[in-house]
Design a protein around this motif. Structure first.
Motif, PDB file in Angstrom:
ATOM      1  N   GLN A  59      20.724  41.012  26.966  1.00  0.00           N
ATOM      2  CA  GLN A  59      22.017  40.413  27.269  1.00  0.00           C
ATOM      3  C   GLN A  59      22.819  41.406  28.107  1.00  0.00           C
ATOM      4  O   GLN A  59      22.763  42.617  27.885  1.00  0.00           O
ATOM      5  N   GLU A  62      20.510  40.407  34.302  1.00  0.00           N
ATOM      6  CA  GLU A  62      19.743  39.318  34.891  1.00  0.00           C
ATOM      7  C   GLU A  62      18.604  39.954  35.669  1.00  0.00           C
ATOM      8  O   GLU A  62      18.639  41.145  35.966  1.00  0.00           O
ATOM      9  N   GLN A  64      16.931  39.331  39.339  1.00  0.00           N
ATOM     10  CA  GLN A  64      17.030  38.606  40.596  1.00  0.00           C
ATOM     11  C   GLN A  64      15.640  38.530  41.218  1.00  0.00           C
ATOM     12  O   GLN A  64      14.917  39.523  41.276  1.00  0.00           O
ATOM     13  N   THR A  85      17.917  33.630  40.118  1.00  0.00           N
ATOM     14  CA  THR A  85      18.393  34.334  38.929  1.00  0.00           C
ATOM     15  C   THR A  85      17.605  33.920  37.709  1.00  0.00           C
ATOM     16  O   THR A  85      17.433  32.729  37.450  1.00  0.00           O
ATOM     17  N   ASP A  87      18.137  34.248  33.841  1.00  0.00           N
ATOM     18  CA  ASP A  87      19.171  34.583  32.864  1.00  0.00           C
ATOM     19  C   ASP A  87      18.575  35.244  31.628  1.00  0.00           C
ATOM     20  O   ASP A  87      17.399  35.043  31.303  1.00  0.00           O
ATOM     21  N   SER A  88      19.420  35.993  30.924  1.00  0.00           N
ATOM     22  CA  SER A  88      18.948  36.728  29.750  1.00  0.00           C
ATOM     23  C   SER A  88      18.512  35.825  28.604  1.00  0.00           C
ATOM     24  O   SER A  88      17.757  36.261  27.736  1.00  0.00           O
ATOM     25  N   ASP A  89      18.953  34.567  28.598  1.00  0.00           N
ATOM     26  CA  ASP A  89      18.561  33.680  27.497  1.00  0.00           C
ATOM     27  C   ASP A  89      17.393  32.759  27.846  1.00  0.00           C
ATOM     28  O   ASP A  89      17.007  31.910  27.051  1.00  0.00           O
ATOM     29  N   TYR A  90      16.774  32.934  29.018  1.00  0.00           N
ATOM     30  CA  TYR A  90      15.620  32.113  29.414  1.00  0.00           C
ATOM     31  C   TYR A  90      14.346  32.737  28.860  1.00  0.00           C
ATOM     32  O   TYR A  90      14.138  33.944  28.990  1.00  0.00           O
ATOM     33  N   VAL A 122      25.198  42.147  34.731  1.00  0.00           N
ATOM     34  CA  VAL A 122      25.999  40.933  34.913  1.00  0.00           C
ATOM     35  C   VAL A 122      27.414  41.210  34.406  1.00  0.00           C
ATOM     36  O   VAL A 122      27.588  41.708  33.300  1.00  0.00           O
ATOM     37  N   ARG A 124      30.821  39.225  33.558  1.00  0.00           N
ATOM     38  CA  ARG A 124      31.341  37.874  33.326  1.00  0.00           C
ATOM     39  C   ARG A 124      32.763  37.781  33.853  1.00  0.00           C
ATOM     40  O   ARG A 124      33.551  38.712  33.709  1.00  0.00           O
TER      41      ARG A 124
END
Length: 148
Positions: A59, A62, A64, A85, A87-90, A122, A124
Motif C-alpha cells: 500500500q 503502484e 507503472q 498502472t 494498483d496495490s490492491d490488484y 502514490v 493521494r
C-alpha cells in the motif's frame, strides 16, 4: 539510493521457467518483464500479453507499466495507456497491453522482453473546492499556449 521495497510475487503455472522481472543495469529505473505466451499482433492490433505473474504491491505504491523504447522505435510496439498502472490492491495476473503501430505484424515469443515495470510511490489527493483560483503567468491558456 534507498533500500529496495519488497513486493510479493506469485508465479502462475504458465509462468514457470521464465525469468523474473529484473533491472538490466545498475542505473535502470525499470525492470524488464517477459511474455508468458507466443502471440502475433497485427498492424493496428492490440493484445494483453500474459506475464505468468501476479503480485502484492505494498500500500502506498503502484507499479507503472511502460513501453520498451527499442520496441517502440524499431517496430512501433508500445503500451497504449502508458504508463499503465497496477494498483496495490490488484491481485490478478499482470498483463501488458501492447499495440502495434507498425506496418507489419509483430511476433512475440514466450520469454521475450515486452515492457518495463517501474515501482512508484502514490500520493493521494484531496479536493478543496474554492470560489476562485490564484493567478499565474500562464493563466487559462490551453494546449500549445506556453512559449508563445
Amino acid at each position: 539510493m534507498s533500500d529496495p521495497v519488497g513486493i510479493g510475487l506469485k508465479r502462475l503455472p504458465h509462468g514457470e521457467g521464465l525469468e523474473l522481472p529484473r533491472y538490466a543495469t545498475v542505473g535502470a529505473a525499470g525492470m524488464d518483464v517477459v511474455s508468458a505466451e507466443d502471440v502475433t499482433i497485427p498492424p493496428g492490433g492490440r493484445h494483453p500479453v500474459s506475464t505468468g505473474l501476479s503480485m502484492a504491491i505494498p500500500q502506498g505504491f503502484e507499479i507503472q507499466v511502460r513501453p520498451r523504447s527499442g520496441l517502440a522505435f524499431k517496430h512501433g510496439i508500445t503500451v497504449p495507456n502508458t504508463p499503465g498502472t497496477i494498483d496495490s490492491d490488484y491481485r490478478g495476473e499482470l498483463k501488458v497491453l501492447l499495440i502495434n503501430h507498425g506496418a507489419e505484424a509483430f511476433a512475440i515469443a514466450r520469454g521475450d522482453r515486452v515492457a518495463q515495470l517501474v515501482l512508484a510511490p502514490v500520493t493521494r489527493a484531496r479536493w478543496v473546492e474554492v470560489a476562485e483560483l490564484d493567478d499565474t503567468e500562464r493563466g487559462g491558456g490551453g494546449f500549445g499556449s506556453t512559449g508563445t
